[in-house]
Write a protein that holds these residues in place. Structure first.
Motif, PDB file in Angstrom:
ATOM      1  N   GLU A 315       0.862  -1.178   0.000  1.00 43.12           N
ATOM      2  CA  GLU A 315       0.000   0.000   0.000  1.00 43.12           C
ATOM      3  C   GLU A 315       0.900   1.230   0.000  1.00 43.12           C
ATOM      4  O   GLU A 315       1.909   1.274   0.707  1.00 43.12           O
ATOM      5  CB  GLU A 315      -0.908   0.026   1.229  1.00 43.12           C
ATOM      6  N   GLY A 316       0.520   2.242  -0.788  1.00 39.81           N
ATOM      7  CA  GLY A 316       1.331   3.439  -0.891  1.00 39.81           C
ATOM      8  C   GLY A 316       1.573   4.115   0.442  1.00 39.81           C
ATOM      9  O   GLY A 316       2.701   4.536   0.743  1.00 39.81           O
ATOM     10  N   TRP A 317       0.539   4.214   1.278  1.00 48.99           N
ATOM     11  CA  TRP A 317       0.674   4.902   2.563  1.00 48.99           C
ATOM     12  C   TRP A 317       1.653   4.165   3.486  1.00 48.99           C
ATOM     13  O   TRP A 317       2.450   4.789   4.196  1.00 48.99           O
ATOM     14  CB  TRP A 317      -0.683   5.041   3.254  1.00 48.99           C
ATOM     15  N   SER A 318       1.604   2.825   3.469  1.00 48.87           N
ATOM     16  CA  SER A 318       2.490   2.044   4.325  1.00 48.87           C
ATOM     17  C   SER A 318       3.936   2.166   3.873  1.00 48.87           C
ATOM     18  O   SER A 318       4.862   2.268   4.700  1.00 48.87           O
ATOM     19  CB  SER A 318       2.062   0.570   4.311  1.00 48.87           C
ATOM     20  N   ILE A 319       4.136   2.175   2.570  1.00 46.12           N
ATOM     21  CA  ILE A 319       5.492   2.312   2.044  1.00 46.12           C
ATOM     22  C   ILE A 319       6.078   3.676   2.406  1.00 46.12           C
ATOM     23  O   ILE A 319       7.236   3.778   2.826  1.00 46.12           O
ATOM     24  CB  ILE A 319       5.501   2.092   0.524  1.00 46.12           C
TER      25      ILE A 319
END
Length: 403
Positions: A315-319
């Motif tokens: 997920e973009g936010w987690s990365i």
């Protein structure tokens, strides 16, 4: 009486720099400019690796040679130039480093052949080593012991800012224009930084040129390899940088594929995570005054591991959160380790710093090209598997629990 007065005046004049003096800020600003130039030049190639694979029809592992060839030469340069800095003077080595770096970068955009690009990057890597090989030794002698933490963390923060600038601007400019324009732009900055450094940076005041036999001097530097505390710091440099470099080298390949399909300029924006690496070291420096350098160093390692784990979530936010924590933890641990090297070494300080940075850049070489096979076989989870190397750092933690 006049002789005594003269000696007293000289002694008073030659006091280590403190933040209340203009000399402290001349040194600090000059080293920050040098750091920005060196580390932006080193890392501007990292986000461009997918571009080279497409335009030059090479594999991801082959394109990574533009990183690993450079840092391999840096390892050689750190040893030779660290030794030369202790023997002949740190300011001389650092000035030559910046001039050589700027000139070599000017030549690379003129070289369409990939093999010659790798050769030029190797030559450039040797020059890049001059600033990191000599800077910490210079600060250790010229800056007041009480304020070396401030000077060191500002210098390390500039390392992070230079690395971030090289990656962010490098990726963005290449997406908008092309990679040749990008390297020309960084060449101009390199020339400006070199000129300003030559004007600002003061000569050493406490450096004493050695007249002893070269072999004896070399043995004096090699004795650092018998110090257990220093060896642990050298090991930290290898392991931390292997993981850090592996993540950032193969991140563009990861994010340009499924399920992300991000364009290069979006990928370049992920390097803004380096801002946490710029801000965190000075804050950590203040906290370390209360809890100690070594405990703060291992706190940084823990933050680093947490951030690395978060990048495994697709997920973009987690990365982005993971990369921010990864940068924060890495540069905290690195700045604490750098300060510990200068504090622990009682002689040949540039040599000790050189050994630490040799291990640090061995990690860059391992994390760039050597991890390529893991990427090609197992993709992102293969890259993240190298994080288990950091378990060894926690095995060694009890040696420092009372520090």
């Amino acid at each position: 009486m006049k002789v005594v007065d003269t000696l007293e005046g000289t002694a008073e004049h030659h006091q280590p720099y403190t933040p209340s003096e203009a000399g402290f800020w001349r040194v600090t600003i000059a080293l920050m400019l040098a750091s920005l130039s060196i580390f932006s030049t080193l890392y501007v190639f990292q986000p461009l690796l997918p571009v080279f694979t497409t335009e030059l029809n090479i594999t991801a592992t082959q394109s990574s040679l533009l990183m690993s060839a450079c840092v391999t030469a840096m390892v050689l340069g750190l040893f030779i130039l660290g030794f030369a800095a202790d023997r002949y003077g740190r300011a001389l080595v650092m000035r030559g480093s910046l001039v050589g770096t700027a000139l070599s970068l000017i030549l690379i955009p003129m070289t369409p052949d990939f093999e010659w690009m790798v050769v030029l990057r190797f030559i450039q890597g040797f020059f890049l080593a001059g600033i990191p090989a000599a800077a910490m030794g210079y600060l250790g002698e010229e800056v007041s012991f009480r304020h070396i933490g401030l000077a060191m963390t500002l210098y390390i923060s500039s390392n992070a800012l230079g690395g971030m600038g090289g990656r962010v601007l490098g990726g963005y400019l290449t997406d908008v224009f092309d990679w040749q324009v990008t390297l020309w732009a960084f060449s101009v900055f390199g020339v400006v930084a070199a000129v300003l450094f030559l004007r600002l940076f003061p000569q050493e005041r406490f450096f004493e040129k050695t007249e002893q036999n070269l072999i004896v001097d070399l043995k004096g530097m090699l004795i650092h390899l018998k110090s257990v505390p220093l060896l642990v710091l050298f090991l930290l440099g290898i392991l931390m940088q292997t993981v850090f470099t592996a993540v950032w080298t193969y991140l563009p390949f990861y994010l340009e594929g499924d399920p992300f399909d991000w364009p290069l300029k979006w990928i370049a924006f992920t390097y803004f995570a380096y801002l946490f690496g710029v801000v965190a070291p000075p804050v950590a420096g203040r906290i370390s005054d209360q809890i100690g350098l070594k405990k703060m160093m291992f706190t940084g390692v823990t933050i680093f591991l947490t951030g690395t784990a978060l990048t495994a979530v697709r997920e973009g936010w987690s990365i982005m959160i993971g990369l921010s924590l990864l940068c924060m933890g890495f540069f905290v641990a690195h700045s604490m380790a750098s300060a510990l090297v200068s504090k622990t070494a009682t002689h040949h300080r540039s040599g000790a710093s050189g050994f630490y940075l040799i291990s640090y850049y061995l990690g860059v070489a391992i994390g760039s090209t050597a991890v390529g096979r893991l990427w090609e076989e197992f993709q992102w989870y293969g890259v993240l598997s190298v994080v288990f190397l950091l378990v060894f750092l926690y095995v060694l933690y009890p040696f420092y629990k009372d520090a």
